[in-house]
Design a protein around this motif. Structure first.
Motif, PDB file in Angstrom:
ATOM      1  N   PHE A   1       0.813  -1.213   0.000  1.00  0.00           N
ATOM      2  CA  PHE A   1       0.000   0.000   0.000  1.00  0.00           C
ATOM      3  C   PHE A   1       0.855   1.275   0.000  1.00  0.00           C
ATOM      4  O   PHE A   1       0.405   2.312  -0.486  1.00  0.00           O
ATOM      5  CB  PHE A   1      -0.966   0.009   1.188  1.00  0.00           C
ATOM      6  N   ILE A   2       2.052   1.180   0.531  1.00  0.00           N
ATOM      7  CA  ILE A   2       2.934   2.368   0.520  1.00  0.00           C
ATOM      8  C   ILE A   2       3.618   2.502  -0.841  1.00  0.00           C
ATOM      9  O   ILE A   2       3.541   3.533  -1.496  1.00  0.00           O
ATOM     10  CB  ILE A   2       3.984   2.273   1.652  1.00  0.00           C
ATOM     11  N   VAL A   3       4.257   1.403  -1.274  1.00  0.00           N
ATOM     12  CA  VAL A   3       5.100   1.459  -2.486  1.00  0.00           C
ATOM     13  C   VAL A   3       4.273   1.694  -3.758  1.00  0.00           C
ATOM     14  O   VAL A   3       4.681   2.458  -4.637  1.00  0.00           O
ATOM     15  CB  VAL A   3       5.920   0.147  -2.598  1.00  0.00           C
ATOM     16  N   PHE A   4       3.099   1.052  -3.835  1.00  0.00           N
ATOM     17  CA  PHE A   4       2.350   1.101  -5.088  1.00  0.00           C
ATOM     18  C   PHE A   4       1.698   2.452  -5.374  1.00  0.00           C
ATOM     19  O   PHE A   4       1.191   2.679  -6.466  1.00  0.00           O
ATOM     20  CB  PHE A   4       1.326  -0.044  -5.146  1.00  0.00           C
ATOM     21  N   ARG A   5       1.725   3.352  -4.402  1.00  0.00           N
ATOM     22  CA  ARG A   5       1.247   4.715  -4.657  1.00  0.00           C
ATOM     23  C   ARG A   5       2.147   5.411  -5.678  1.00  0.00           C
ATOM     24  O   ARG A   5       1.724   6.306  -6.388  1.00  0.00           O
ATOM     25  CB  ARG A   5       1.288   5.542  -3.368  1.00  0.00           C
ATOM     26  N   PHE A   6       3.422   5.012  -5.689  1.00  0.00           N
ATOM     27  CA  PHE A   6       4.407   5.724  -6.498  1.00  0.00           C
ATOM     28  C   PHE A   6       4.835   4.953  -7.745  1.00  0.00           C
ATOM     29  O   PHE A   6       5.676   5.414  -8.492  1.00  0.00           O
ATOM     30  CB  PHE A   6       5.640   6.037  -5.634  1.00  0.00           C
TER      31      PHE A   6
END
Lengths: 170, 179
Positions: free
Chosen positions: B23-28
């Protein structure tokens, strides 16, 4: 290990029963609901077999009698969608799979050559028509509108998008 | 804590780590980095699963002392398999559906147009086969399964997932008779 083997055997059994069911039914439609029913029955079968067949002295030394009853049930549960992906792909072609198949068949292709095979008729209409057939979308001859249950699904997906923070997929 | 609980709990902790990082990494991440991103996050979650299993089996159970090292390694492997199947389920049935399902995207286009709805030509103006193909090619080139030299697309590294899918689908078709 015995629990894992029994759950694997019941998974194979559910696959075999579903195969026989599909052969008996003969049609071209997907039999997902029947697979769910068959696999739930086989899960009960696993619990029954695990209770009656495995000797009471589980937990002794060694791999064979390891008490992994719940783990085997969890494995069984997650093997079901593993199989369904392959079953589903027997009927529905994906654009990525089609592109790979084309490139494998013909070697090298330009964008225009690939786009002749990835058309609205093959990949939009084949998805849109079942949505209308199964009542997710209403069609009045001119406009397509979402049904109330599809609106609920879209709200859930929007919530997931907010959590994920990505732009719209598709 | 029983061996059963240790195996399942380790897999669940691994999945929780996987989802948190995801959820953190896939934002970017852009579309071209998705497949590689999924693999990287999967490996991090697998390491968390193994570390958590090692910690729990050492501190909360007598698995190592009574079962021996062979039994402990076996349970660790089972935990890893459970974790992998959970990730597979999430990627294919939740994230995959969001990211690449054509049906879901069509429904979302109609949702945006509520309460009026869309005609077919309006739908195809905002979502069509051209958009689908560009997104897929970007993803496939990004993962290295397809290469692009500026003019032509070619198969890159072995597209194992798609070949396996084809092979299994053909096998199931044969087993189930002519479908």
């Amino acid at each position: 290990m015995l629990y894992l083997i029994i759950s694997a055997l019941f998974f194979i059994l559910s696959f075999l029963i579903h195969t026989l069911w599909c052969r008996y039914k003969k049609g071209v439609e997907l039999h997902i609901t029947s697979f769910v029913v068959i696999s739930v029955m086989c899960l009960f079968g696993y619990f029954a077999a695990a209770s009656f067949l495995i000797p009471q002295k589980v937990g002794g030394p060694g791999i064979w009698l390891l008490p992994l009853e719940k783990t085997a049930a969890v494995l069984y549960f997650f093997l079901l969608p593993f199989y369904l992906v392959f079953y589903y792909s027997t009927m529905i072609d994906s654009p990525s799979r089609r592109t790979i198949a084309l490139l494998k068949e013909r070697g090298a292709l330009s964008y225009e050559e690939i786009s002749r095979e990835i058309t609205d008729e093959k990949f939009i209409m084949t998805r849109l028509n079942p949505l209308v057939t199964f009542g997710y979308v209403h069609f009045d001859g001119r406009y397509y509108r979402l049904s109330s249950r599809a609106v609920l699904s879209c709200r859930i997906i929007n919530l997931y998008q907010k959590l994920l923070g990505r732009k719209i997929g598709g | 804590m029983s061996a059963d609980s240790v195996v399942i709990l380790s897999a669940v902790v691994g999945l929780a780590a996987y989802l948190s990082i995801h959820f953190i990494v896939f934002r970017f991440l852009e579309a071209k980095g998705i497949i590689q991103g999924l693999m990287n996050v999967y490996f991090i979650g697998a390491i968390v699963t193994i570390v958590c299993f090692g910690f729990l089996s050492y501190s909360r159970t007598d698995l190592i002392t009574t079962g021996g090292m062979g039994t402990t390694v076996f349970c660790g492997l089972v935990s890893f398999v459970v974790y992998s199947l959970m990730c597979y389920f999430y990627v294919l049935y939740i994230f995959g559906i969001y990211e690449s399902s054509i049906r879901i995207r069509i429904m979302r286009e109609f949702y945006k147009a509520l309460p009026k709805g869309l005609t077919l030509s309006e739908l195809l103006a905002c979502y069509n086969a051209d958009f689908i193909l560009r997104t897929r090619l970007e993803r496939l080139v990004g993962s290295g399964e397809v290469t692009f030299d500026g003019v032509k697309y070619r198969i890159g590294k072995c597209p194992f997932i798609f070949l396996m899918l084809d092979y299994m689908a053909c096998a199931i078709k044969k087993i189930m008779g002519s479908r």
